[in-house]
Scaffold this motif. Structure first.
Motif, PDB file in Angstrom:
ATOM      1  N   SER A 245      -8.950  -2.694   1.163  1.00  0.00           N
ATOM      2  CA  SER A 245      -8.691  -2.641  -0.429  1.00  0.00           C
ATOM      3  C   SER A 245      -9.209  -3.598  -1.340  1.00  0.00           C
ATOM      4  O   SER A 245      -9.451  -3.510  -2.399  1.00  0.00           O
ATOM      5  N   PHE A 423      -2.693  -7.423  -4.766  1.00  0.00           N
ATOM      6  CA  PHE A 423      -2.374  -6.247  -5.533  1.00  0.00           C
ATOM      7  C   PHE A 423      -1.898  -4.929  -4.598  1.00  0.00           C
ATOM      8  O   PHE A 423      -2.347  -4.941  -3.767  1.00  0.00           O
ATOM      9  N   PRO A 424      -1.088  -4.466  -5.131  1.00  0.00           N
ATOM     10  CA  PRO A 424      -0.109  -3.521  -4.420  1.00  0.00           C
ATOM     11  C   PRO A 424      -0.923  -2.070  -4.069  1.00  0.00           C
ATOM     12  O   PRO A 424      -1.607  -1.764  -4.965  1.00  0.00           O
TER      13      PRO A 424
HETATM   14 MG   LIG Z   1      -3.540  -5.333  -1.725  1.00  0.00          MG
END
Ligand SMILES: [Mg+2]
Ligand SMILES: Nc1ncnc2c1ncn2[C@@H]1O[C@H](COP(=O)(O)OP(=O)(O)OP(=O)(O)O)[C@@H](O)[C@H]1O
Ligand SMILES: O=c1[nH]c(=O)c2[nH+]cn([C@@H]3O[C@H](COP(=O)(O)O)[C@@H](O)[C@H]3O)c2[nH]1
Ligand SMILES: NC(=O)CC[C@H](N)C(=O)O
Length: 545
Positions: A245, A423-424
């Motif tokens: 990610s 960061f989700p």
């Molecule tokens: Mg993340």
């Protein structure tokens, strides 16, 4: 998928290090015991108290019994495995661990009218000159009196036979006890919490001086051993894929894989349409150019935004993103495999899946309480395993976040990446309240970019754990350029936290607030008001959805 304890998996590296076993009886502080021991560069691992010593695949140098919400005299109270006291290694019982030790050795434990929650002063008792040496070892060098943190309502009715009192407090005559012959100790206070002034020293006496652990658990040692382990596991031709990610965990895991097997590691990033401004391009550049990792970005933003259309419910958003993520990832993985086969690469099949699982995730699923009641379904890629028949490779599953960051630095990952706020996975979808439309994403991205830019400019990015904007779909009246506006609201949120389980809001310098509020209202079309979230966790959560 429930996590397995690192040391219990077939290819564990734990056997290479002196290790402490922490048996968890369900205390809210158990994971802190693990944290503290790691700070001495000693590997330690927490297992549920139901773990039988006979089934353990490694030999600990010492055992710590944690606290518990139970009382030892309750019918269903968890019991210590008697083998613990015959294992021939030192044992330290903390709070419930002390009470259960005393109970095991025949002392009565009872409810007390003198509950102790909070600070108490511990008095270390000096032992006679002819007392066995180990009676003095736990508090060696600790001042005669110091504050400790208590959290109990039960107490010993008497000292168990064959034990000596080594410390007291006003309400706890047996605040610390030790077996007369064996290095078995019990303490009523919690040395693992920072309120116990010399708590860390007490733990250190136990782990280093009493158990004799070598301080071998360093990230330098870890890298070499882990690279070697990955190479053995994957073999000379095995191919590995991983979802990356651009966050710290997956980037560090990816870099480690790259060091171990080079271009046989294939990273995939999914652009789900709710990433931050220019994130996909930035991550692509960073992984490929700065870290040398093979990264393919899959632009699936239309697919995601299409599925999210009209959806307002937070859990539904999370599920859609989680499921779609798996769909896209699998498709891309199959495509990649076909491409690799076409090139005629040896052992072309992809057999392994990299995951950036960290130790807190593992602790959560193996702790004695079991996973606590679901507050939010955190998105991750765990569901892939069964569908894909891929074998899992999780190089970070023994590590805490700060250890991952230290590892990242040693792997020469740029500091700004190593220190990046998490960061989700569901991204801005859980920061845009109400429906997600391309227009709402634009607003949220723009405001977020300004917020983070101002934080960085002020030099305070590293002082907070996470910062972001939430877009509130309520409308407020404003006046801009002498005209009435009727537009939405941006809420800025920044928190400080050690483990993201609890959090405090960050106290901004007023000048920074003034500047960012001014910029967001001026520069982001569609916003005429900026508010700030000053809720700690609990009662709030960090994200808004
Ligand atoms: Mg993340
Ligand atoms: N957009 C994405 N593309 C590919 N993989 C993703 C994406 N978002 C999340 N993941 C996967 O989900 C995992 C969990 O995400 P999570 O945010 O917890 O970790 P991270 O992004 O690696 O690090 P951080 O917690 O610092 O953000 C990631 O490690 C990564 O494997
Ligand atoms: O990868 C992720 N997938 C998710 O679904 C998810 N939900 C919350 N978070 C992150 O977890 C931390 C705690 O968040 P909460 O207090 O909102 O539960 C914070 O750091 C959040 O950003 C997520 N991370
Ligand atoms: N923190 C604890 O371990 C508490 C143990 C036990 N429940 C008590 O109240 O004394």
């Amino acid at each position: 998928m429930a996590a397995e304890a690192p040391s219990q998996s077939a290819n564990s590296i734990v056997a290479d290090f002196d290790s402490i076993l922490i048996l968890d009886f369900g205390s809210q502080y158990s994971h802190l015991i693990v944290r503290r021991c790691r700070e001495f560069n000693v590997y330690c691992e927490m297992l549920p108290c139901t773990q039988k010593l006979a089934d353990l695949k490694w030999k600990p140098k010492g055992i710590i019994l944690s606290g518990s919400p139970f009382s030892v005299y309750e019918k269903d109270a968890p019991r210590v495995d008697p083998a613990v006291f015959d294992a021939g290694v030192p044992v330290l019982g903390i709070c419930y661990g002390l009470q259960e030790t005393a109970n095991f050795f025949g002392a009565r434990v009872e409810a007390s009218d003198h509950r102790e929650y909070g600070e108490a002063i511990i008095k270390v008792l000096s032992q006679p000159a002819d007392a066995p040496a180990h009676l003095n070892k736990l508090f060696e060098g600790i001042p005669e009196e110091s504050p400790v943190w208590m959290s109990h309502s039960d107490r010993l009715h008497s000292l168990p036979e064959g034990f000596t009192t080594i410390a007291t407090t006003e309400s706890a005559p047996w605040a610390a006890i030790a077996h007369n012959e064996k290095p078995i100790y019990g303490i009523q206070f919690h040395p693992e919490v920072t309120h116990s002034l010399r708590g860390k020293d007490v733990l250190q006496r136990f782990v280093i001086n009493i158990c004799g652990c070598a301080r071998g658990w360093t990230m330098e040692e870890f890298i070499d051993k882990e690279i070697e382990r990955i190479r053995k596991l994957v073999g000379p031709t095995g191919q590995v894929i991983g979802a990356v990610s651009g966050g710290v965990d997956s980037s560090v895991a990816a870099k480690l894989m790259h060091e171990a097997i080079g271009d046989r590691f294939h990273a995939i990033m999914v652009d789900n349409g709710v990433l931050r401004l220019n994130e996909a391009e930035q991550v692509h550049k960073m992984l490929c150019e700065d870290l040398g990792v093979n990264l393919t970005v899959v632009d699936a933003s239309e697919l995601f935004l299409g599925k999210l259309k009209g959806v307002e419910d937070p859990e539904t958003k999370r599920k859609i993103i989680g499921n779609t993520f798996i769909e896209v990832f699998e498709e891309k993985a199959a495509e990649l495999e076909r491409d690799i086969e076409k090139t005629g690469a040896k052992g072309g099949k992809i057999e392994w899946l990299l995951q950036g699982t960290l130790y807190p995730d593992v602790i959560e699923s193996i702790s004695f309480k079991g996973p606590s009641a679901t507050i939010k379904t955190h998105h991750n890629v765990g569901g892939l395993l069964d569908n894909m028949k891929l074998k899992l490779i999780e190089p970070l599953r023994e590590l805490f976040k700060d250890e991952v960051r230290a590892l990242g630095r040693l792997l020469k990952i740029p500091t700004h990446l190593v220190m990046r706020h998490p960061f989700p996975g569901p991204g801005l979808a859980i920061r845009i309240l109400g429906e997600i439309t391309p227009e709402q994403v634009r607003i949220a991205q723009h405001a977020d970019a300004i917020f983070i830019e101002e934080i960085r400019k002020a030099g305070i990015y590293d002082q907070m754990s996470q910062a972001f904007c939430a877009l509130l779909p309520v409308k407020a009246v404003g006046v801009q350029g002498d005209r009435r506006t009727y537009e939405q609201v941006i809420c800025v949120r920044a928190v400080k936290t050690e483990d993201f389980m609890t959090a405090e809001w960050f106290d901004f310098p007023p000048a920074v607030l003034r500047k960012l509020s001014n910029r967001i209202t001026n520069e982001v079309n569609g916003i005429n008001r900026v508010v700030m979230d000053i809720t700690s966790k609990p009662p709030g959560t960090i994200e808004w959805l």
